[in-house]
Structures are given as C-alpha cells and as structure tokens.
Design a protein around this motif. Structure first.
Motif, PDB file in Angstrom:
ATOM      1  N   TYR A  58      34.323  49.375  37.989  1.00  0.00           N
ATOM      2  CA  TYR A  58      35.187  50.137  38.680  1.00  0.00           C
ATOM      3  C   TYR A  58      35.612  49.483  40.138  1.00  0.00           C
ATOM      4  N   GLN A  59      34.877  48.483  40.166  1.00  0.00           N
ATOM      5  CA  GLN A  59      34.609  48.336  41.754  1.00  0.00           C
ATOM      6  C   GLN A  59      35.478  46.820  42.274  1.00  0.00           C
ATOM      7  N   ILE A  60      34.828  46.749  40.793  1.00  0.00           N
ATOM      8  CA  ILE A  60      35.524  44.876  40.728  1.00  0.00           C
ATOM      9  C   ILE A  60      37.182  44.826  40.435  1.00  0.00           C
ATOM     10  N   THR A  61      37.169  46.004  39.794  1.00  0.00           N
ATOM     11  CA  THR A  61      39.384  45.847  39.455  1.00  0.00           C
ATOM     12  C   THR A  61      39.577  46.276  40.698  1.00  0.00           C
ATOM     13  N   GLU A  62      39.487  48.085  41.236  1.00  0.00           N
ATOM     14  CA  GLU A  62      39.770  48.310  42.592  1.00  0.00           C
ATOM     15  C   GLU A  62      39.702  46.813  43.532  1.00  0.00           C
ATOM     16  N   GLU A  63      38.616  46.159  44.147  1.00  0.00           N
ATOM     17  CA  GLU A  63      38.967  44.702  44.757  1.00  0.00           C
ATOM     18  C   GLU A  63      40.181  44.353  44.275  1.00  0.00           C
ATOM     19  N   LEU A  64      40.012  44.254  43.115  1.00  0.00           N
ATOM     20  CA  LEU A  64      41.042  42.659  42.963  1.00  0.00           C
ATOM     21  C   LEU A  64      42.472  43.878  43.345  1.00  0.00           C
TER      22      LEU A  64
END
Ligand code: 1PZ
Length: 215
Positions: free
Chosen positions: A199-205
């Motif tokens: 989730y975090q990786i997608t959110e930051e991207l």
C-alpha cells in the motif's frame, strides 16, 4: 472437485500473491497484485449474495488490468511503476475529469489501492480482536476510516447492509481456511505488514505523480 477446490478461499494463498508482487527493487508486479485480489474475490463470493455487487466491481477492475496486461502494450503494464510511466507519458489518463480514458490502468488500480487500505485496517482489527468481537463492526469501522470517503451514499448504505450479514468471528476464521484461530492470527500477523508495504509503495508513487484523486 478440482474446480471447487480452486474456488475455495485460502488466506495463505492471498498472502503468497501479495508477497510475490514485490520485486527486489520494490516494484509491484500487476499480475500478482491482481492474483491477490482474485483470491479475495473467492472470499467475497463465499459470503453470500449481499456481497455480489462488491465482488462484481472487484472482478471488473481486475479484468480491466488483466486486459491491459494481455494487450500489445502488455510489457508496459508489468509493474505499477511502469504502468504509471507509460500512461502518463502517453497521456492515457483522465487527470481532472472523466473523459476519453474512463478505464485507464491508473484510475482502475487506484480503486483497488483504496480498497487495500480498507483490507489492511480490517485484517488488523480481526487479528487483534477477541473471540466475541463483531466482524461486522470491525468491517464497518475499517470501511468508514478508508473507502467510505470515496463512495456515494447509496454504495455506503448497501455496503453497510452487507456488513451486517458477515459471519461471526469463529465462523469467519473458518472461512479463512488456514487452521486454528491461533494459526489465523499468525498468518494475519504476516499479511498485514506486507499489505501495508504494498500500500505504502503505491501511495507514495501516486502521490509523487499527483494521481491520488483520479476521477
Ligand atoms: C469481508 C467483507 C468484505 C467487505 C468489503 C468491503 C469493501 C466495500 C466496498 C464496496 C464497493 C462497492 C461496489 C462498487 C464500488 C465502485 O463504485 C467503487 C469505485 O469505482 P468506480 O465507480 O469509480 O469505477 N469501487 C471500489 O471502491 C473498489 C472496491 C473493491 C472492493 C474489493 C473488496 C474486496 C474484499 C475482500 C474481502 C476480504
């Protein structure tokens, strides 16, 4: 027999899919991300007809992404990172309002990404719950904290009604299909941080490219 086995939900299997969706460089493979959701749809389908409209939408979103993967542009859709780059570079995303690309990969994945936040919150509540805690309340609270903000009234109402029909905690643990309640809690303890990372990786991207509000 083989078919009904294939249709049966297994939490471990979903965990494996989300695990394999992270590359060593922390890119997210869309194929495995979609497999994770397909696994979750099996759970939805086992919960009865009130969940049908949710399952239908999840299936349609996974299908859109699979179609991109199978198209001639498939290689660009290998990871979330490459999809974002490809669709933005080629202006394939409706950035402000729905227009020519109402079903872009970026906006479709964003819907699943928001649902992933709900899932993470729900599973964490489930993991730390006590035997007679209500699954419907855990589900509703997780929903109100996340997805509900993106849904209109009618969907919020229908979702709320479906939540009431969720099985009680021991029965829900059975549906998870991993073993004893202790084993379920153990697998949840592995699943939640993993979902959190994806989730975090997608959110930051998405944040970096200003895509978090795609219509
Ligand atoms: C275990 C209980 C499961 C409860 C599931 C909780 C999530 C409630 C979601 C309600 C979604 C209702 C159906 C359609 C919604 C769509 O309008 C939105 C926005 O898409 P757009 O209209 O913009 O194209 N779709 C979504 O928000 C994606 C919803 C995916 C839900 C996947 C749930 C998977 C559940 C896994 C079960 C453990």
């Amino acid at each position: 027999m083989a078919d009904s086995e294939n249709q049966k939900f297994c939490l471990q299997e979903v965990l494996e899919s989300f695990k394999s969706c992270l590359s060593p460089e922390k890119e997210i493979y869309i194929e495995h991300y979609v497999s994770g959701w397909k696994g979750l749809v099996k759970l939805l389908n086992s919960l009865g007809s009130l969940f049908g409209f949710i399952s239908k939408d999840a299936v349609s979103k996974t299908q859109i992404l699979m179609n991109f993967l199978k198209s001639e542009n498939g290689p660009h859709y290998a990871t979330v990172q490459s999809m974002v780059k490809f669709e933005l570079d080629n202006k394939l995303v409706d950035v402000d309002k729905k227009g020519i690309y109402p079903e872009s990969g970026c906006r479709t994945l964003l819907r699943l990404h928001r649902a992933l936040r709900w899932l993470q919150l729900f599973l964490e509540r489930l993991r730390t719950s006590k035997e007679d805690d209500k699954t419907s309340v855990m589900c509703r609270d997780a929903y109100n904290e996340s997805l509900a903000q993106h849904h209109p009234w009618l969907i919020r109402k229908s979702a709320g009604m479906a939540f009431y029909s969720l099985p009680v905690r021991p029965a829900f643990f059975e549906v998870m299909n991993v073993g004893t309640p202790e084993q379920v809690v153990d697998v949840l303890g592995k699943a939640v941080p993993l979902l959190c990372e994806v989730y975090q990786i997608t959110e930051e991207l998405y944040q970096k490219h200003n895509l978090l509000d795609l219509p």
